[in-house]
Design a protein around this motif. Sequence first.
Motif, PDB file in Angstrom:
ATOM      1  N   VAL A 150       0.895  -1.163   0.000  1.00  0.00           N
ATOM      2  CA  VAL A 150       0.000   0.000   0.000  1.00  0.00           C
ATOM      3  C   VAL A 150       0.925   1.203   0.000  1.00  0.00           C
ATOM      4  O   VAL A 150       1.749   1.358   0.910  1.00  0.00           O
ATOM      5  CB  VAL A 150      -0.930   0.016   1.230  1.00  0.00           C
ATOM      6  N   ASP A 151       0.837   2.010  -1.063  1.00  0.00           N
ATOM      7  CA  ASP A 151       1.792   3.115  -1.170  1.00  0.00           C
ATOM      8  C   ASP A 151       1.203   4.281  -1.959  1.00  0.00           C
ATOM      9  O   ASP A 151       0.161   4.143  -2.617  1.00  0.00           O
ATOM     10  CB  ASP A 151       3.082   2.623  -1.844  1.00  0.00           C
ATOM     11  N   VAL A 152       1.926   5.386  -1.889  1.00  0.00           N
ATOM     12  CA  VAL A 152       1.535   6.581  -2.636  1.00  0.00           C
ATOM     13  C   VAL A 152       1.903   6.398  -4.110  1.00  0.00           C
ATOM     14  O   VAL A 152       3.002   5.959  -4.425  1.00  0.00           O
ATOM     15  CB  VAL A 152       2.294   7.807  -2.063  1.00  0.00           C
ATOM     16  N   VAL A 153       0.949   6.719  -4.981  1.00  0.00           N
ATOM     17  CA  VAL A 153       1.195   6.654  -6.424  1.00  0.00           C
ATOM     18  C   VAL A 153       0.912   8.034  -6.993  1.00  0.00           C
ATOM     19  O   VAL A 153      -0.199   8.567  -6.835  1.00  0.00           O
ATOM     20  CB  VAL A 153       0.279   5.620  -7.108  1.00  0.00           C
ATOM     21  N   GLU A 154       1.935   8.599  -7.624  1.00  0.00           N
ATOM     22  CA  GLU A 154       1.710   9.917  -8.231  1.00  0.00           C
ATOM     23  C   GLU A 154       1.666   9.747  -9.752  1.00  0.00           C
ATOM     24  O   GLU A 154       0.610   9.829 -10.357  1.00  0.00           O
ATOM     25  CB  GLU A 154       2.819  10.873  -7.789  1.00  0.00           C
ATOM     26  N   THR A 155       2.797   9.470 -10.360  1.00  0.00           N
ATOM     27  CA  THR A 155       2.815   9.235 -11.814  1.00  0.00           C
ATOM     28  C   THR A 155       2.638   7.751 -12.133  1.00  0.00           C
ATOM     29  O   THR A 155       2.280   7.403 -13.252  1.00  0.00           O
ATOM     30  CB  THR A 155       4.172   9.675 -12.401  1.00  0.00           C
ATOM     31  N   GLY A 156       2.917   6.879 -11.180  1.00  0.00           N
ATOM     32  CA  GLY A 156       2.867   5.431 -11.417  1.00  0.00           C
ATOM     33  C   GLY A 156       4.191   4.879 -11.918  1.00  0.00           C
ATOM     34  O   GLY A 156       4.345   3.670 -12.090  1.00  0.00           O
ATOM     35  N   ALA A 157       5.167   5.758 -12.129  1.00  0.00           N
ATOM     36  CA  ALA A 157       6.445   5.333 -12.726  1.00  0.00           C
ATOM     37  C   ALA A 157       7.215   4.373 -11.811  1.00  0.00           C
ATOM     38  O   ALA A 157       7.800   3.401 -12.299  1.00  0.00           O
ATOM     39  CB  ALA A 157       7.295   6.565 -13.033  1.00  0.00           C
ATOM     40  N   THR A 158       7.204   4.640 -10.513  1.00  0.00           N
ATOM     41  CA  THR A 158       7.985   3.779  -9.597  1.00  0.00           C
ATOM     42  C   THR A 158       7.448   2.345  -9.618  1.00  0.00           C
ATOM     43  O   THR A 158       8.212   1.391  -9.710  1.00  0.00           O
ATOM     44  CB  THR A 158       7.964   4.338  -8.157  1.00  0.00           C
ATOM     45  N   MET A 159       6.125   2.203  -9.544  1.00  0.00           N
ATOM     46  CA  MET A 159       5.543   0.851  -9.596  1.00  0.00           C
ATOM     47  C   MET A 159       5.882   0.193 -10.925  1.00  0.00           C
ATOM     48  O   MET A 159       6.359  -0.940 -10.975  1.00  0.00           O
ATOM     49  CB  MET A 159       4.019   0.932  -9.437  1.00  0.00           C
TER      50      MET A 159
HETATM   51  C1  PRP Z   1       6.641   8.001  -3.059  1.00  0.00           C
HETATM   52  C2  PRP Z   1       6.076   6.609  -2.995  1.00  0.00           C
HETATM   53  C3  PRP Z   1       6.554   5.967  -4.262  1.00  0.00           C
HETATM   54  C4  PRP Z   1       6.677   7.126  -5.208  1.00  0.00           C
HETATM   55  C5  PRP Z   1       5.506   7.155  -6.141  1.00  0.00           C
HETATM   56  O1  PRP Z   1       7.890   8.007  -2.503  1.00  0.00           O
HETATM   57  O2  PRP Z   1       6.482   5.921  -1.830  1.00  0.00           O
HETATM   58  O3  PRP Z   1       7.786   5.315  -4.066  1.00  0.00           O
HETATM   59  O4  PRP Z   1       6.682   8.324  -4.429  1.00  0.00           O
HETATM   60  O5  PRP Z   1       5.619   8.168  -7.107  1.00  0.00           O
HETATM   61  P1  PRP Z   1       5.372   7.852  -8.652  1.00  0.00           P
HETATM   62  O6  PRP Z   1       4.050   7.160  -8.782  1.00  0.00           O
HETATM   63  O7  PRP Z   1       5.363   9.203  -9.295  1.00  0.00           O
HETATM   64  O8  PRP Z   1       6.493   7.008  -9.148  1.00  0.00           O
HETATM   65  P2  PRP Z   1       8.642   9.375  -2.195  1.00  0.00           P
HETATM   66  O9  PRP Z   1       9.375   9.834  -3.398  1.00  0.00           O
HETATM   67  O10 PRP Z   1       7.680  10.342  -1.603  1.00  0.00           O
HETATM   68  O11 PRP Z   1       9.742   8.932  -1.163  1.00  0.00           O
HETATM   69  P3  PRP Z   1       9.618   8.134   0.194  1.00  0.00           P
HETATM   70  O12 PRP Z   1       9.965   6.720  -0.158  1.00  0.00           O
HETATM   71  O13 PRP Z   1      10.630   8.797   1.060  1.00  0.00           O
HETATM   72  O14 PRP Z   1       8.225   8.278   0.717  1.00  0.00           O
END
Ligand code: PRP
Length: 208
Positions: A150-159
């Motif tokens: 369960v995590d933050v998704v902004e652009t989805g690129a990291t996933m």
């Molecule tokens: C957040 C989150 C993801 C990433 C998602 O981490 O944990 O790893 O951003 O972003 P994306 O969908 O645009 O790829 P963050 O950069 O805030 O660092 P953190 O691990 O210190 O929370």
Amino acid sequence: MLTVALPKGRIAKETLEIFETIFGNSFKFDDRKLILDTPKFRFLLVRNQDVATYVYHQAADIGVVGLDTLEEQGLDVIRLLDLKRGICKVSIGMKKGEKLDLNKPDIKVASKMVNITKRYFEERAVSVDIIKLYGSIELAPIIGLADMIVDVVETGATMKQNGLEVVEDIMTSSTYLIANKNSYIAKKDEVLDIYEKINKVIQAEQKA
Ligand code: PRP
């Protein structure tokens, strides 16, 4: 005078730009300084996860922080205004091609947002093992530490770049202006004045 807690980084910069738009002054922290004193405001630069703590304990009257962090921490502060910035989602991610099956026994979920995770699964009466991590959450399913994250998704690129995909969205988040409950009463005129001024800027942006 109002004390304003801002999270280091992009949100602080964007918020100070809003204040600059409103007051026509330049609001900039010197180099590594963590306090910026101006005639009307004292700005504090704090860690994102600490903004609501400063506001809750009235070390700051108001602050700016993501709704995801507010939901995770559950501190009793007033959510004054959605600043319509920093929009992201808190989502469940699994290895590409895998499906979310809540009937599967012994589900392991890795997250830095354990309270949001706990609530989501409790509401569905599913017992899961939550593994608290502090970052790089996307690694957990790949190396077999957890079934999902369960995590933050902004652009989805990291996933995507780590072979994961979103299987379910839990909540949408954006940046909020918050206030301490006592400050809201004791400094009501000042708090409402800045609320109204910021609201005007946000409304104008939404119309543009
Ligand atoms: C957040 C989150 C993801 C990433 C998602 O981490 O944990 O790893 O951003 O972003 P994306 O969908 O645009 O790829 P963050 O950069 O805030 O660092 P953190 O691990 O210190 O929370």
